[in-house]
Design an enzyme around this catalytic site. Structure first.
Site, PDB file in Angstrom:
ATOM      1  N   HIS A  31       0.827  -1.214   0.000  1.00  0.00           N
ATOM      2  CA  HIS A  31       0.000   0.000   0.000  1.00  0.00           C
ATOM      3  C   HIS A  31       0.856   1.257   0.000  1.00  0.00           C
ATOM      4  O   HIS A  31       0.417   2.322   0.433  1.00  0.00           O
ATOM      5  CB  HIS A  31      -0.953  -0.006   1.208  1.00  0.00           C
TER       6      HIS A  31
ATOM      7  N   CYS B 131       2.263  17.301 -11.404  1.00  0.00           N
ATOM      8  CA  CYS B 131       3.522  17.433 -12.182  1.00  0.00           C
ATOM      9  C   CYS B 131       4.509  16.316 -11.885  1.00  0.00           C
ATOM     10  O   CYS B 131       5.568  16.234 -12.513  1.00  0.00           O
ATOM     11  CB  CYS B 131       4.174  18.794 -11.883  1.00  0.00           C
TER      12      CYS B 131
HETATM   13  N1  APR Z   1      -1.495  -8.190  17.755  1.00  0.00           N
HETATM   14  C1  APR Z   1      -2.113  -8.965  16.823  1.00  0.00           C
HETATM   15  N2  APR Z   1      -3.206  -8.558  16.133  1.00  0.00           N
HETATM   16  C2  APR Z   1      -3.690  -7.328  16.414  1.00  0.00           C
HETATM   17  C3  APR Z   1      -3.109  -6.472  17.377  1.00  0.00           C
HETATM   18  C4  APR Z   1      -1.958  -6.958  18.062  1.00  0.00           C
HETATM   19  N3  APR Z   1      -1.337  -6.218  19.001  1.00  0.00           N
HETATM   20  N4  APR Z   1      -3.836  -5.308  17.418  1.00  0.00           N
HETATM   21  C5  APR Z   1      -4.824  -5.436  16.504  1.00  0.00           C
HETATM   22  N5  APR Z   1      -4.746  -6.643  15.902  1.00  0.00           N
HETATM   23  C6  APR Z   1      -5.580  -7.168  14.812  1.00  0.00           C
HETATM   24  C7  APR Z   1      -7.031  -6.718  14.830  1.00  0.00           C
HETATM   25  O1  APR Z   1      -7.812  -7.641  15.558  1.00  0.00           O
HETATM   26  C8  APR Z   1      -7.394  -6.762  13.344  1.00  0.00           C
HETATM   27  O2  APR Z   1      -7.864  -8.041  12.972  1.00  0.00           O
HETATM   28  O3  APR Z   1      -5.036  -6.629  13.623  1.00  0.00           O
HETATM   29  C9  APR Z   1      -6.063  -6.488  12.633  1.00  0.00           C
HETATM   30  C10 APR Z   1      -5.990  -5.093  12.048  1.00  0.00           C
HETATM   31  O4  APR Z   1      -6.971  -5.015  11.049  1.00  0.00           O
HETATM   32  P1  APR Z   1      -7.212  -3.628  10.297  1.00  0.00           P
HETATM   33  O5  APR Z   1      -7.297  -2.518  11.265  1.00  0.00           O
HETATM   34  O6  APR Z   1      -8.344  -3.869   9.331  1.00  0.00           O
HETATM   35  O7  APR Z   1      -5.858  -3.385   9.469  1.00  0.00           O
HETATM   36  P2  APR Z   1      -5.418  -4.057   8.105  1.00  0.00           P
HETATM   37  O8  APR Z   1      -5.877  -5.481   8.010  1.00  0.00           O
HETATM   38  O9  APR Z   1      -3.966  -3.818   7.965  1.00  0.00           O
HETATM   39  O10 APR Z   1      -6.203  -3.155   7.010  1.00  0.00           O
HETATM   40  C11 APR Z   1      -5.870  -3.373   5.645  1.00  0.00           C
HETATM   41  O11 APR Z   1      -7.189  -1.428   5.043  1.00  0.00           O
HETATM   42  O12 APR Z   1      -7.793   0.752   5.472  1.00  0.00           O
HETATM   43  C12 APR Z   1      -7.013  -0.057   4.690  1.00  0.00           C
HETATM   44  O13 APR Z   1      -5.049   0.556   3.580  1.00  0.00           O
HETATM   45  C13 APR Z   1      -5.551   0.269   4.858  1.00  0.00           C
HETATM   46  O14 APR Z   1      -3.649  -1.214   4.836  1.00  0.00           O
HETATM   47  C14 APR Z   1      -4.934  -1.014   5.394  1.00  0.00           C
HETATM   48  C15 APR Z   1      -5.916  -2.058   4.906  1.00  0.00           C
HETATM   49 ZN    ZN Z   2       3.422  19.725  -8.871  1.00  0.00          ZN
END
Ligand code: APR
Ligand code: ZN
Length: 248
Positions: free
Chosen positions: A118, A129
């Site tokens: 990402h 530009c």
């Molecule tokens: N250890 C393990 N898992 C964790 C922890 C932790 N300390 N804290 C949170 N989590 C888990 C949550 O339960 C959840 O399932 O990590 C996951 C995070 O999920 P999201 O917040 O949806 O993040 P992500 O999966 O990276 O989102 C994907 O969505 O908004 C877009 O571009 C953005 O890259 C992002 C993409």
């Molecule tokens: Zn520019």
């Protein structure tokens, strides 16, 4: 902890493993995740703050949010989970890390082969530009200039090299990530809700090929039933234990 021994056994046996990470791996570094009770998308509207079409209409909304969150990113340090993944690569169990995160913490922890699906928040690029500059230099202008202007063409469509909703992922990153998933003998998924595509195709491809899937997450995910083992909990605590048990 349930599944830790089996996860470590699978990691120890891996020679071309891939770690696929999401925001959860950086939660213990103080960076908020997107979903879940304290998620960013509970506080900010993802349409107004992370969608390309809205950004082109009104870039100030994105930059207001980015301005207040910048200090969190700048001060964040890798946590033991990031370091454990870098160590597992050094030890020859992981061929690399494919991340959805844009926080650069895997780089800071020493991961050598990193695919940022990402994009990254280090660089800001002008959509009009093509000029680019470090994100840190834009921060200085944000107090007096919102939205910030491109220093080359004066346009107002400068944005971090982060993939917004409605934007395609960097083709080279997708190709490299899918290549790693096709070759891997282990897919270690850490801290992702696995609900965003095409990123989530990476672990899916590995699972469909029959590579063992190990999921480290503090909540259930849609791929749990495909996993060889799920270790429920915080990655900053679990990954160092896996590294230790895997002989690292
Ligand atoms: N250890 C393990 N898992 C964790 C922890 C932790 N300390 N804290 C949170 N989590 C888990 C949550 O339960 C959840 O399932 O990590 C996951 C995070 O999920 P999201 O917040 O949806 O993040 P992500 O999966 O990276 O989102 C994907 O969505 O908004 C877009 O571009 C953005 O890259 C992002 C993409
Ligand atoms: Zn520019």
């Amino acid at each position: 902890m349930e599944g830790l021994g089996e996860a470590a056994r699978l990691v120890r046996a891996a020679r071309r493993g891939v770690a696929f990470t999401g925001a959860g791996v950086s939660a213990e570094s103080g960076i908020r995740t997107f979903r879940g009770e304290n998620g960013l998308w509970k506080q900010y509207d993802p349409v107004k703050t992370a969608t390309l079409s809205y950004f082109l209409k009104d870039p100030a909304v994105y930059w207001m949010v980015s301005r207040e969150r910048w200090h969190t990113y700048r001060e964040a340090q890798p946590n033991p989970g990031h370091y454990a993944l870098a160590a597992l690569e050094e030890l020859g169990h992981l061929a690399g890390v494919v991340t959805q995160n844009t926080d650069s913490l895997h780089l800071k922890a020493g991961s050598q082969r990193l695919v940022e699906l990402h994009g990254n928040g280090r660089t800001v690029r002008c959509l009009d530009c093509g000029a680019s500059e470090p994100r840190s230099e834009v921060q200085a202008r944000l107090e007096s200039e919102l939205p910030p202007h491109c220093r080359t063409c004066g346009g107002i469509h400068i944005k971090p090299a982060v993939v917004f909703f409605g934007e395609s992922l960097p083709p080279a990153a997708i190709t490299e990530a899918m290549g790693l998933a096709r070759e891997c003998d282990l897919m270690l998924v850490v801290g992702s809700s696995l609900g965003v595509f095409p990123a989530a195709e990476v672990p899916l491809l590995a699972a469909e090929r029959g590579a063992p899937l190990v999921i480290v997450n503090d909540e259930p995910t849609p791929l749990d039933e495909l996993a060889a083992v799920v270790v429920r909990g915080r990655s900053g605590e679990i990954l160092p234990q896996i590294q230790l048990l895997a002989g690292g």
